[in-house]
Design an enzyme around this catalytic site. Structure first.
Site, PDB file in Angstrom:
ATOM      1  N   THR A   1       0.873  -1.175   0.000  1.00 19.87           N
ATOM      2  CA  THR A   1       0.000   0.000   0.000  1.00 19.87           C
ATOM      3  C   THR A   1       0.908   1.222   0.000  1.00 19.87           C
ATOM      4  O   THR A   1       1.656   1.424   0.971  1.00 19.87           O
ATOM      5  CB  THR A   1      -0.887   0.019   1.263  1.00 19.87           C
ATOM      6  OG1 THR A   1      -1.591  -1.220   1.330  1.00 19.87           O
ATOM      7  CG2 THR A   1      -1.881   1.169   1.201  1.00 19.87           C
TER       8      THR A   1
ATOM      9  N   LYS B   1      -1.611   4.728   8.743  1.00 15.40           N
ATOM     10  CA  LYS B   1      -0.839   4.860   7.500  1.00 15.40           C
ATOM     11  C   LYS B   1      -1.774   5.107   6.309  1.00 15.40           C
ATOM     12  O   LYS B   1      -1.561   6.024   5.516  1.00 15.40           O
ATOM     13  CB  LYS B   1      -0.025   3.571   7.266  1.00 15.40           C
ATOM     14  CG  LYS B   1       0.660   3.545   5.914  1.00 15.40           C
ATOM     15  CD  LYS B   1       1.248   2.192   5.556  1.00 15.40           C
ATOM     16  CE  LYS B   1       1.689   2.197   4.105  1.00 15.40           C
ATOM     17  NZ  LYS B   1       2.217   0.919   3.642  1.00 15.40           N
TER      18      LYS B   1
ATOM     19  N   LYS C   1      -7.883   1.365  -3.005  1.00 14.22           N
ATOM     20  CA  LYS C   1      -7.493   0.904  -1.656  1.00 14.22           C
ATOM     21  C   LYS C   1      -7.648   2.032  -0.629  1.00 14.22           C
ATOM     22  O   LYS C   1      -8.233   1.840   0.444  1.00 14.22           O
ATOM     23  CB  LYS C   1      -6.037   0.422  -1.707  1.00 14.22           C
ATOM     24  CG  LYS C   1      -5.364   0.213  -0.377  1.00 14.22           C
ATOM     25  CD  LYS C   1      -5.636  -1.150   0.195  1.00 14.22           C
ATOM     26  CE  LYS C   1      -5.082  -1.265   1.594  1.00 14.22           C
ATOM     27  NZ  LYS C   1      -5.398  -2.499   2.250  1.00 14.22           N
TER      28      LYS C   1
HETATM   29  P1  NAD Z   1       6.282  -5.938   7.082  1.00 11.37           P
HETATM   30  O1  NAD Z   1       6.971  -4.786   7.701  1.00 11.37           O
HETATM   31  O2  NAD Z   1       5.989  -7.161   7.882  1.00 11.37           O
HETATM   32  O3  NAD Z   1       7.074  -6.405   5.761  1.00 11.37           O
HETATM   33  C1  NAD Z   1       7.831  -5.562   4.929  1.00 11.37           C
HETATM   34  C2  NAD Z   1       9.107  -6.300   4.569  1.00 11.37           C
HETATM   35  O4  NAD Z   1       9.840  -5.516   3.621  1.00 11.37           O
HETATM   36  C3  NAD Z   1      10.034  -6.526   5.767  1.00 11.37           C
HETATM   37  O5  NAD Z   1      10.318  -7.912   5.888  1.00 11.37           O
HETATM   38  C4  NAD Z   1      11.295  -5.708   5.430  1.00 11.37           C
HETATM   39  O6  NAD Z   1      12.498  -6.307   5.898  1.00 11.37           O
HETATM   40  C5  NAD Z   1      11.230  -5.704   3.912  1.00 11.37           C
HETATM   41  N1  NAD Z   1      11.980  -4.604   3.308  1.00 11.37           N
HETATM   42  C6  NAD Z   1      12.088  -3.321   3.731  1.00 11.37           C
HETATM   43  N2  NAD Z   1      12.875  -2.626   2.890  1.00 11.37           N
HETATM   44  C7  NAD Z   1      13.288  -3.484   1.936  1.00 11.37           C
HETATM   45  C8  NAD Z   1      14.132  -3.378   0.789  1.00 11.37           C
HETATM   46  N3  NAD Z   1      14.707  -2.210   0.474  1.00 11.37           N
HETATM   47  N4  NAD Z   1      14.342  -4.471   0.042  1.00 11.37           N
HETATM   48  C9  NAD Z   1      13.772  -5.665   0.358  1.00 11.37           C
HETATM   49  N5  NAD Z   1      12.966  -5.839   1.439  1.00 11.37           N
HETATM   50  C10 NAD Z   1      12.722  -4.762   2.200  1.00 11.37           C
HETATM   51  O7  NAD Z   1       4.920  -5.321   6.476  1.00 11.37           O
HETATM   52  P2  NAD Z   1       3.621  -6.134   5.994  1.00 11.37           P
HETATM   53  O8  NAD Z   1       2.624  -6.182   7.108  1.00 11.37           O
HETATM   54  O9  NAD Z   1       4.043  -7.388   5.296  1.00 11.37           O
HETATM   55  O10 NAD Z   1       3.018  -5.087   4.931  1.00 11.37           O
HETATM   56  C11 NAD Z   1       3.593  -4.939   3.642  1.00 11.37           C
HETATM   57  C12 NAD Z   1       2.707  -3.988   2.835  1.00 11.37           C
HETATM   58  O11 NAD Z   1       1.380  -4.509   2.773  1.00 11.37           O
HETATM   59  C13 NAD Z   1       2.601  -2.584   3.458  1.00 11.37           C
HETATM   60  O12 NAD Z   1       2.624  -1.642   2.412  1.00 11.37           O
HETATM   61  C14 NAD Z   1       1.241  -2.613   4.152  1.00 11.37           C
HETATM   62  O13 NAD Z   1       0.647  -1.337   4.233  1.00 11.37           O
HETATM   63  C15 NAD Z   1       0.455  -3.527   3.226  1.00 11.37           C
HETATM   64  N6  NAD Z   1      -0.660  -4.229   3.877  1.00 11.37           N
HETATM   65  C16 NAD Z   1      -0.496  -4.847   5.080  1.00 11.37           C
HETATM   66  C17 NAD Z   1      -1.569  -5.497   5.675  1.00 11.37           C
HETATM   67  C18 NAD Z   1      -1.417  -6.196   6.998  1.00 11.37           C
HETATM   68  O14 NAD Z   1      -2.436  -6.546   7.594  1.00 11.37           O
HETATM   69  N7  NAD Z   1      -0.206  -6.413   7.493  1.00 11.37           N
HETATM   70  C19 NAD Z   1      -2.817  -5.523   5.039  1.00 11.37           C
HETATM   71  C20 NAD Z   1      -2.958  -4.925   3.776  1.00 11.37           C
HETATM   72  C21 NAD Z   1      -1.859  -4.264   3.214  1.00 11.37           C
END
Ligand code: NAD
Length: 290
Positions: A87, A237, A162
């Site tokens: 997102t 966010k 979204k």
């Molecule tokens: P998270 O923080 O668990 O995962 C993000 C991952 O990206 C981490 O493992 C981090 O190490 C990695 N990362 C960061 N910088 C990086 C880089 N430069 N290169 C490679 N990897 C890198 O977050 P999440 O909960 O998995 O969410 C991910 C996305 O999905 C976000 O944008 C969030 O808004 C969206 N989202 C999350 C949810 C939820 O319920 N968790 C629901 C819908 C959407």
């Protein structure tokens, strides 16, 4: 298909695991060194993106997406599709799409709803912006990771869908919680409030499917001490992204702004961080009018 998967966090890891289970060849990369069983471990993001049909990113925000895209697009082969499921702000989604197109690749913005539970079960909903041909290429993968993919329009349309959805969700959750807190003070039982509202014109997903009152309605995070579910900081966010987009597009969104202000206070000053976004109800419960 050959797939590069970048960002193996709470959402990305189970999504990548479902692609592996379905028999696709997946190379994964995460700066934190996380791996997914059955997926090859790439040494860098560019390495994950090389010689694959589709690159999927699942990253924290637009700034990180832009940095990763700048690294991976030059490594991608012509015609490959960069599919960002994070997102992020609409502007970053469009900037990345322009960059991919200029390099002879295609890009889709494909944010999801359904949370970690949906990512694990393969029941996410994808909201997708970008060219028809790229959507057709990636659709089989959306069908593995999710149960529904809506092609919303050109680049940025997925992110727009979204953040508009989540702006409604944030505003509606606050309205539902403040109404429960008012009902309490008026001596109306919560179960009666639910019975009436869930079948009257005040009904909503937050009341009917995700009721913020413990012991009332279907099971929800309220029945589990408000453990997320969908964390208040993630709602914060998304509300920030909707206001950023509203400012850029000159749209008047006063309720969205108020919801942003309330979730900001809740997360930053009122111990809301790490709680489900429906924990607004105990917050209102404790407060008086001032
Ligand atoms: P998270 O923080 O668990 O995962 C993000 C991952 O990206 C981490 O493992 C981090 O190490 C990695 N990362 C960061 N910088 C990086 C880089 N430069 N290169 C490679 N990897 C890198 O977050 P999440 O909960 O998995 O969410 C991910 C996305 O999905 C976000 O944008 C969030 O808004 C969206 N989202 C999350 C949810 C939820 O319920 N968790 C629901 C819908 C959407």
């Amino acid at each position: 298909m050959k797939i590069g998967f970048i960002g193996l966090g709470n959402m990305g890891a189970p999504m990548a695991a479902n692609l592996v289970k379905a028999g696709h060849e997946v190379k994964g990369f995460d700066v934190a060194g996380v791996t997914v069983e059955g997926a090859a471990k790439a040494a860098t993001a560019a390495d994950a993106a090389r010689d694959v049909d589709v690159v999927i990113t699942m990253l924290p925000n637009g700034q990180i997406l832009r940095a990763v895209a700048a690294e991976v697009i030059p490594a991608m082969r012509q015609g490959a599709v960069l599919t960002d499921c994070s997102t992020v702000d609409v502007e970053s989604a469009r900037a990345v799409a322009d960059q991919a197109e200029a390099a002879g690749c295609a890009a889709l913005d494909a944010p999801v709803s359904g949370g970690v539970g949906g990512a694990t079960a393969g029941t996410l909903t994808f909201m997708v912006g970008g060219p028809d041909a790229a959507f057709a290429t990636v659709k089989p993968l959306f069908e593995i990771m999710g149960q529904k993919a809506v092609h919303c329009g050109t680049s940025g349309a997925g992110q727009a869908a979204k953040i508009c959805n989540n702006m409604i969700l944030g505003v509606t959750m606050i309205a539902t919680c403040e109404a429960f807190a008012l009902a309490d003070k008026l001596g109306l039982e919560r179960q009666k409030m639910f019975d009436v509202v869930s079948t009257s014109s005040g009904y909503s997903w937050t009341m009917n499917a995700y009721c913020p009152a413990p012991g009332v309605g279907p099971k929800s995070p309220a029945d589990n001490d408000y453990k997320p579910g969908f964390a208040a900081e993630l709602m914060l966010k998304d509300l920030g992204l909707s206001q950023q987009a509203a400012t850029a597009a000159d749209a008047d969104t006063p309720m969205g702004q108020l919801a942003l202000d309330l979730y900001k206070r809740f997360v930053e000053d009122e111990d809301g961080r790490g709680m489900d976004f429906s924990a607004m109800l105990p917050r209102f419960e404790k407060r008086g009018r001032a």
